[in-house]
Design a protein around this motif. Structure first.
Motif, PDB file in Angstrom:
ATOM      1  N   GLY A  40       0.787  -1.220   0.000  1.00  0.00           N
ATOM      2  CA  GLY A  40       0.000   0.000   0.000  1.00  0.00           C
ATOM      3  C   GLY A  40       0.821   1.272   0.000  1.00  0.00           C
ATOM      4  N   CYS A  41       1.920   1.293   0.763  1.00  0.00           N
ATOM      5  CA  CYS A  41       2.746   2.494   0.834  1.00  0.00           C
ATOM      6  C   CYS A  41       3.526   2.728  -0.461  1.00  0.00           C
ATOM      7  CB  CYS A  41       3.705   2.407   2.016  1.00  0.00           C
ATOM      8  SG  CYS A  41       2.883   2.506   3.620  1.00  0.00           S
ATOM      9  N   TYR A  42       3.684   1.708  -1.263  1.00  0.00           N
ATOM     10  CA  TYR A  42       4.324   1.844  -2.569  1.00  0.00           C
ATOM     11  C   TYR A  42       3.309   2.196  -3.648  1.00  0.00           C
ATOM     12  CZ  TYR A  42       6.901   0.567  -6.804  1.00  0.00           C
ATOM     13  OH  TYR A  42       7.498   0.580  -8.047  1.00  0.00           O
ATOM     14  N   LEU A  43       2.190   1.490  -3.637  1.00  0.00           N
ATOM     15  CA  LEU A  43       1.218   1.617  -4.717  1.00  0.00           C
ATOM     16  C   LEU A  43       0.368   2.884  -4.626  1.00  0.00           C
ATOM     17  CD1 LEU A  43       0.080  -2.092  -4.526  1.00  0.00           C
ATOM     18  CD2 LEU A  43       1.306  -1.094  -6.468  1.00  0.00           C
ATOM     19  N   LEU A  44      -0.171   3.157  -3.447  1.00  0.00           N
ATOM     20  CA  LEU A  44      -1.170   4.212  -3.327  1.00  0.00           C
ATOM     21  C   LEU A  44      -0.635   5.598  -3.699  1.00  0.00           C
ATOM     22  CD1 LEU A  44      -4.158   4.267  -2.699  1.00  0.00           C
ATOM     23  CD2 LEU A  44      -3.600   4.739  -0.303  1.00  0.00           C
ATOM     24  N   PRO A  45       0.568   6.001  -3.280  1.00  0.00           N
ATOM     25  CA  PRO A  45       1.059   7.321  -3.696  1.00  0.00           C
ATOM     26  C   PRO A  45       1.200   7.457  -5.201  1.00  0.00           C
ATOM     27  CG  PRO A  45       2.387   6.440  -1.902  1.00  0.00           C
ATOM     28  CD  PRO A  45       1.508   5.323  -2.372  1.00  0.00           C
ATOM     29  N   ARG A  46       1.460   6.359  -5.881  1.00  0.00           N
ATOM     30  CA  ARG A  46       1.610   6.402  -7.329  1.00  0.00           C
ATOM     31  C   ARG A  46       0.269   6.528  -8.044  1.00  0.00           C
ATOM     32  NH1 ARG A  46       6.059   4.144  -5.307  1.00  0.00           N
ATOM     33  NH2 ARG A  46       7.977   4.157  -6.561  1.00  0.00           N
ATOM     34  N   ILE A  47      -0.818   6.258  -7.326  1.00  0.00           N
ATOM     35  CA  ILE A  47      -2.152   6.350  -7.913  1.00  0.00           C
ATOM     36  C   ILE A  47      -2.823   7.673  -7.564  1.00  0.00           C
ATOM     37  CG2 ILE A  47      -4.445   5.283  -8.043  1.00  0.00           C
ATOM     38  CD1 ILE A  47      -3.103   2.630  -7.210  1.00  0.00           C
ATOM     39  N   VAL A  48      -2.760   8.066  -6.287  1.00  0.00           N
ATOM     40  CA  VAL A  48      -3.509   9.244  -5.842  1.00  0.00           C
ATOM     41  C   VAL A  48      -2.613  10.382  -5.368  1.00  0.00           C
ATOM     42  CG1 VAL A  48      -5.482   7.830  -5.199  1.00  0.00           C
ATOM     43  CG2 VAL A  48      -3.783   8.413  -3.458  1.00  0.00           C
ATOM     44  N   GLY A  49      -1.296  10.209  -5.373  1.00  0.00           N
ATOM     45  CA  GLY A  49      -0.389  11.236  -4.886  1.00  0.00           C
ATOM     46  C   GLY A  49      -0.033  11.018  -3.425  1.00  0.00           C
ATOM     47  N   VAL A  50       1.088  11.605  -3.017  1.00  0.00           N
ATOM     48  CA  VAL A  50       1.615  11.369  -1.682  1.00  0.00           C
ATOM     49  C   VAL A  50       0.678  11.863  -0.590  1.00  0.00           C
ATOM     50  CG1 VAL A  50       3.472  11.977  -0.078  1.00  0.00           C
ATOM     51  CG2 VAL A  50       4.022  11.326  -2.430  1.00  0.00           C
ATOM     52  N   ALA A  51       0.192  13.109  -0.706  1.00  0.00           N
ATOM     53  CA  ALA A  51      -0.609  13.689   0.370  1.00  0.00           C
ATOM     54  C   ALA A  51      -1.893  12.897   0.611  1.00  0.00           C
ATOM     55  CB  ALA A  51      -0.942  15.146   0.063  1.00  0.00           C
ATOM     56  N   LYS A  52      -2.603  12.554  -0.464  1.00  0.00           N
ATOM     57  CA  LYS A  52      -3.853  11.806  -0.309  1.00  0.00           C
ATOM     58  C   LYS A  52      -3.571  10.405   0.198  1.00  0.00           C
ATOM     59  CE  LYS A  52      -8.285  11.691  -0.415  1.00  0.00           C
ATOM     60  NZ  LYS A  52      -9.080  12.621   0.409  1.00  0.00           N
ATOM     61  N   ALA A  53      -2.495   9.798  -0.277  1.00  0.00           N
ATOM     62  CA  ALA A  53      -2.149   8.456   0.190  1.00  0.00           C
ATOM     63  C   ALA A  53      -1.879   8.467   1.693  1.00  0.00           C
ATOM     64  CB  ALA A  53      -0.929   7.929  -0.561  1.00  0.00           C
ATOM     65  N   LEU A  54      -1.126   9.431   2.160  1.00  0.00           N
ATOM     66  CA  LEU A  54      -0.844   9.509   3.586  1.00  0.00           C
ATOM     67  C   LEU A  54      -2.110   9.761   4.395  1.00  0.00           C
ATOM     68  CD1 LEU A  54       2.531  11.454   3.618  1.00  0.00           C
ATOM     69  CD2 LEU A  54       2.148   9.103   4.367  1.00  0.00           C
ATOM     70  N   GLU A  55      -2.996  10.597   3.868  1.00  0.00           N
ATOM     71  CA  GLU A  55      -4.264  10.835   4.568  1.00  0.00           C
ATOM     72  C   GLU A  55      -5.040   9.534   4.743  1.00  0.00           C
ATOM     73  OE1 GLU A  55      -8.585  12.863   3.608  1.00  0.00           O
ATOM     74  OE2 GLU A  55      -6.798  13.791   2.744  1.00  0.00           O
ATOM     75  N   LEU A  56      -5.118   8.747   3.691  1.00  0.00           N
ATOM     76  CA  LEU A  56      -5.867   7.490   3.756  1.00  0.00           C
ATOM     77  C   LEU A  56      -5.169   6.472   4.659  1.00  0.00           C
ATOM     78  CD1 LEU A  56      -6.867   7.146  -0.003  1.00  0.00           C
ATOM     79  CD2 LEU A  56      -8.329   7.863   1.890  1.00  0.00           C
ATOM     80  N   ILE A  57      -3.842   6.437   4.601  1.00  0.00           N
ATOM     81  CA  ILE A  57      -3.087   5.479   5.414  1.00  0.00           C
ATOM     82  C   ILE A  57      -3.135   5.867   6.892  1.00  0.00           C
ATOM     83  CG2 ILE A  57      -0.752   4.631   5.901  1.00  0.00           C
ATOM     84  CD1 ILE A  57      -0.269   4.857   2.804  1.00  0.00           C
ATOM     85  N   TRP A  58      -3.022   7.154   7.196  1.00  0.00           N
ATOM     86  CA  TRP A  58      -2.995   7.611   8.590  1.00  0.00           C
ATOM     87  C   TRP A  58      -4.358   7.548   9.272  1.00  0.00           C
ATOM     88  CZ3 TRP A  58       0.342  12.583   7.526  1.00  0.00           C
ATOM     89  CH2 TRP A  58       1.689  12.220   7.472  1.00  0.00           C
ATOM     90  N   THR A  59      -5.430   7.779   8.497  1.00  0.00           N
ATOM     91  CA  THR A  59      -6.763   7.820   9.116  1.00  0.00           C
ATOM     92  C   THR A  59      -7.503   6.503   9.036  1.00  0.00           C
ATOM     93  OG1 THR A  59      -7.896   8.512   7.081  1.00  0.00           O
ATOM     94  CG2 THR A  59      -6.992  10.260   8.499  1.00  0.00           C
TER      95      THR A  59
END
Length: 277
Positions: free
Chosen positions: A162-181
């Motif tokens: 997830g930490c590799y794939l998601l930023p490449r799909i939605v961008g770093v900021a949105k990926a971190l928001e989804l991962i952190w919350t």
């Protein structure tokens, strides 16, 4: 092939993998992971298969690891981590190896798959289930689909890419928001943030996805597979490397029968009849 926890079908150049534990929202077990990876490998090697579709049976797409069935970090009663001794709990190395030698069967198989890989997300994709959806090249989602990087809710980090794939799909900021919350994202929001390609009615999901897969299956397979590899390699390549790779891929594509059929069909004002070679 006989499978217990997936359904694997091949027709008209499209392979369909259906996760088949609807009573558990398709939460995966060690058995399902091995069967899933085996199906991906079969689709990769079958020259008649041009596209692969992944979906889930019942109401859910994939609820991640089956916590009750023991498929979680080697802690469950039915699935000790590889290398763990009966005398004590698994070590950090045991837990790492359990991911590498178990859950990661599927991403390793996906990484080798140059053919289009499409997720038809019919319901909830949660935790590792969202990671699995993120491995697809394209996600077409039902109106009932929803997604959550729920690892944080149980004090864990994404363990299935997830930490590799998601930023490449939605961008770093949105990926971190989804991962952190660990917050849920519904189908419409998934499209808005670029995670999904489109939302369709639940009863049309498989028809729409299959029609799209069939369209891809009728394309020039070699060129499409080379293009997929260029896209993914380009995410980490520098400018010069990317252009050199593109030149090599073009040279290969130009030698195919499909590269001759395309211009011929254009001149003759007819649809091309690509053969995938």
């Amino acid at each position: 092939m006989d499978f217990k926890e997936i359904i694997y079908e091949k027709s008209e150049g499209v392979a369909t993998i259906t996760l088949n534990r609807p009573e558990r929202m398709n939460a995966f077990t060690d058995v399902m992971l091995r069967e899933w990876a085996q199906a991906l490998e079969d689709a990769r090697l079958d020259r008649e298969i041009r596209a692969v579709v992944l979906t889930g049976a019942g109401r859910g797409f994939c609820a991640g690891a089956d916590l009750r069935g023991g498929t979680v970090l080697g802690q469950g009663s039915g699935s000790a981590a590889p290398g763990a001794t009966p005398a004590g709990p698994p070590s950090a190395a045991d837990r790492r190896n359990w991911l590498r030698d178990g859950v990661h069967y599927v991403p390793r198989a996906v990484q080798l798959l140059d053919k289009p890989y499409i997720a038809a997300v019919n319901g909830a994709a949660v935790g590792a289930g969202m990671d699995m959806a993120s491995m697809a090249d394209i996600r077409i989602v039902s109106e009932h689909a929803k997604f959550a990087m729920s690892y944080v809710k149980v004090g864990l980090v994404p363990g299935d890419g997830g930490c590799y794939l998601l930023p490449r799909i939605v961008g770093v900021a949105k990926a971190l928001e989804l991962i952190w919350t660990g917050d849920f994202v519904d189908a419409d929001e998934a499209v808005r943030i670029g995670y999904a390609s489109r939302v369709v009615a639940a009863d049309e999901l498989m028809d729409v996805t299959r029609d799209f897969a069939l369209r891809l299956a009728k394309g020039p397979a070699v060129a499409m597979q080379l293009a997929k590899r260029l896209v993914y390699r380009g995410l980490t390549a520098d400018w010069q490397e990317a252009f050199e790779q593109a030149g090599t891929a073009m040279a290969i594509a130009q030698t195919t029968e499909d590269a001759r059929e395309g211009p011929r069909a254009f001149v003759e004002n007819r649809p091309p009849n690509f053969q995938g070679r």
